[in-house]
Design a protein around this motif. Sequence first.
Motif, short mmCIF file in Angstrom:
data_model
loop_
_atom_site.label_atom_id
_atom_site.label_comp_id
_atom_site.label_asym_id
_atom_site.label_seq_id
_atom_site.Cartn_x
_atom_site.Cartn_y
_atom_site.Cartn_z
N LEU A 370 -6.56 -3.31 1.33
CA LEU A 370 -5.79 -3.72 0.16
C LEU A 370 -5.91 -5.23 -0.01
O LEU A 370 -5.88 -5.98 0.96
N SER A 371 -6.00 -5.65 -1.27
CA SER A 371 -6.04 -7.06 -1.58
C SER A 371 -4.84 -7.41 -2.45
O SER A 371 -4.19 -6.52 -3.02
N CYS A 372 -4.53 -8.69 -2.55
CA CYS A 372 -3.34 -9.13 -3.27
C CYS A 372 -3.74 -9.90 -4.52
O CYS A 372 -4.70 -10.67 -4.51
N LEU A 373 -3.00 -9.67 -5.59
CA LEU A 373 -3.23 -10.37 -6.85
C LEU A 373 -1.92 -10.94 -7.34
O LEU A 373 -0.89 -10.25 -7.36
N ARG A 374 -1.93 -12.23 -7.72
CA ARG A 374 -0.75 -12.89 -8.28
C ARG A 374 -0.91 -13.01 -9.78
O ARG A 374 -1.94 -13.47 -10.27
N GLU A 375 0.12 -12.60 -10.53
CA GLU A 375 0.07 -12.61 -11.99
C GLU A 375 1.41 -13.08 -12.56
O GLU A 375 2.38 -13.26 -11.83
N GLN A 376 1.43 -13.22 -13.88
CA GLN A 376 2.64 -13.60 -14.61
C GLN A 376 2.94 -12.54 -15.66
O GLN A 376 2.03 -11.96 -16.26
N ALA A 377 4.21 -12.29 -15.91
CA ALA A 377 4.65 -11.36 -16.95
C ALA A 377 5.80 -11.99 -17.72
O ALA A 377 6.50 -12.87 -17.21
N TYR A 438 4.75 -12.40 -10.22
CA TYR A 438 4.78 -11.19 -9.40
C TYR A 438 3.46 -11.04 -8.65
O TYR A 438 2.46 -11.68 -8.98
N ARG A 439 3.46 -10.21 -7.65
CA ARG A 439 2.26 -9.92 -6.88
C ARG A 439 2.11 -8.41 -6.75
O ARG A 439 3.11 -7.68 -6.67
N LEU A 440 0.88 -7.96 -6.71
CA LEU A 440 0.62 -6.54 -6.50
C LEU A 440 -0.51 -6.39 -5.49
O LEU A 440 -1.34 -7.29 -5.30
N LEU A 441 -0.52 -5.23 -4.85
CA LEU A 441 -1.60 -4.89 -3.92
C LEU A 441 -2.50 -3.87 -4.59
O LEU A 441 -2.03 -2.92 -5.23
N TRP A 442 -3.80 -4.06 -4.47
CA TRP A 442 -4.76 -3.17 -5.11
C TRP A 442 -5.91 -2.91 -4.16
O TRP A 442 -6.14 -3.66 -3.20
N ARG A 443 -6.66 -1.86 -4.43
CA ARG A 443 -7.73 -1.40 -3.54
C ARG A 443 -9.09 -1.82 -4.09
O ARG A 443 -9.58 -1.23 -5.06
N PRO A 444 -9.74 -2.85 -3.53
CA PRO A 444 -11.06 -3.25 -4.01
C PRO A 444 -12.13 -2.27 -3.51
O PRO A 444 -11.96 -1.65 -2.46
N PRO A 445 -13.22 -2.11 -4.25
CA PRO A 445 -14.30 -1.24 -3.76
C PRO A 445 -15.01 -1.87 -2.56
O PRO A 445 -14.98 -3.09 -2.38
#
Length: 535
Positions: A370-377, A438-445
């Motif tokens: 899992l990798s982490c991504l920081r974003e704004q909403a 906010y931050r989310l965890l996602w699955r990179p290929p």
Amino acid sequence: MYHQYFGLNEAPFSIAVNPRYLFMSPRHRDALAHLLYGVGSGGGFILLTGEVGTGKTTINRCLLEQLPDATDVAIILNPALDALELLATVCDELGIDYQRDRPTLKTLTDSLHGFLLQNHAAGRRTVLMIDEAQHLDYRVLEQIRLLTNLETNSEKLLQIILIGQPELAQLLQQPELRQLNQRITARYDLAPLSLEETSAYIRHRLQVAGLAPGRELFPPDVVRGVHRVTRGIPRLINVLCDRILLGCYGRNRQRADQTMLKLAAREVMGEELAGRSHSRWLAVAGGAAVVSLLLGLGWWLLRPQSAPPASPVATAEATQVAQVENTATGTDWLLTTGGALQQLWQLQIGEEAAATMPAGLCGGEIHFPLSCLREQAQTWQELVELERPLLLELVTPARSAAAAVFLGVEDDNALLWAGEAPARVALTELAPLWRGGYRLLWRPPAGFDGPLALGDSGPAVAAVAAMFARIDGQQQPLASDTYNNALATRVRLFQRRQQLQADGIVGVQTLLRLNAALGRDRELVALGKDHDDRL
């Protein structure tokens, strides 16, 4: 009628199809583009699926209007036919003469083949469109597949468009229909309208009906409620909005409000469904106590063992925040950033694998699994639509950095993970602490270390090509391990559909949408087993 009360020329939300009210959202335009591309590709099948009321009929009418004049179209609206009846109906639609007293599959096929050859020689194209195709018997579908064997050396003589509800795509996954499924050259699933599209849709219909400029009948909070209740399905939006305006007229109100929304929802959807739409994180089914969590956390609540306590690190950090802020025990959802990130990792990868969280997870580098991504909403709605647990970056009244694990929204409350169970926190209480980060965890290929573009090669390219093959139901990916033109074209089509910049470059945002389409970020490894990166 109530439309005169609001200064309208006619009722704006009739469910009858009226070309003047045509509303083509970006996804409707994308669906039409896929169909037109498929018709022009020279043969095979085109598949259009979508829930009831999402606008498939609208797409069909637009397609028929944009087909070249040199096109003959046979439309089958009643799919409850056997193979012989279907072929006879096709011949009737195209005006093909055949032996009507004792027709057989052979005589009908021969007559159709002769017509198709004549049409091709005359430079004309022939299209067969079958609506409600999910009701077709698989033996009839197999007969339809055989029609695509009618071809010249260079192209198919008959283009077939199958239109139906989502179960049609599931039907085509059956092993006995794999040959037909492999012949689909273009497919599109017509999703419901987003919140923004729902707002534009309501505004468009009111304007066509003659609403005076500057007048507002549906305030933003009511539009959000309409979208929530109808899930963005245009037909349901029409029915619900019509009932809301009728209720306003009956009570001498000049515009819709939450009271009229709730009353109309009960009348249109039924009290049970209307109430269920306000609780977006749980669904009750049969005798089960809890079935699913909107953001993919149903697996957690359904586990036979009790939920694990917070990790020692998270517990210690939460205690630290509580001490700094002098908070009460009711704010055990308030954590430090590190503690919340540990909780988020643990929720998505499993208790026993929680210790594998890499250092510097949100430092900007790609991590596996899992990798982490920081974003704004800007709004809570943006977070809800991500359909996954998130880390909210918070700032306490004492200007200390803090965080919370966000699970969703229920009515006017945020659902925050509090170690053993979700806690309900009023959005008005949480809003002053949240600045949009906010931050989310996602699955990179596998093998992904940065954006992929034309000419790149490696295992990440092969993984992306395999993901598109899964989406399209194709056994053979468009590329092996080199990013070619075919894959770039498919990426651009996907990006346009997702309203991303259609540059053909596979970056994090494109991968996030790919993962969502495949459900990859919600695939969780069973506790006690090794975690690997799966397609």
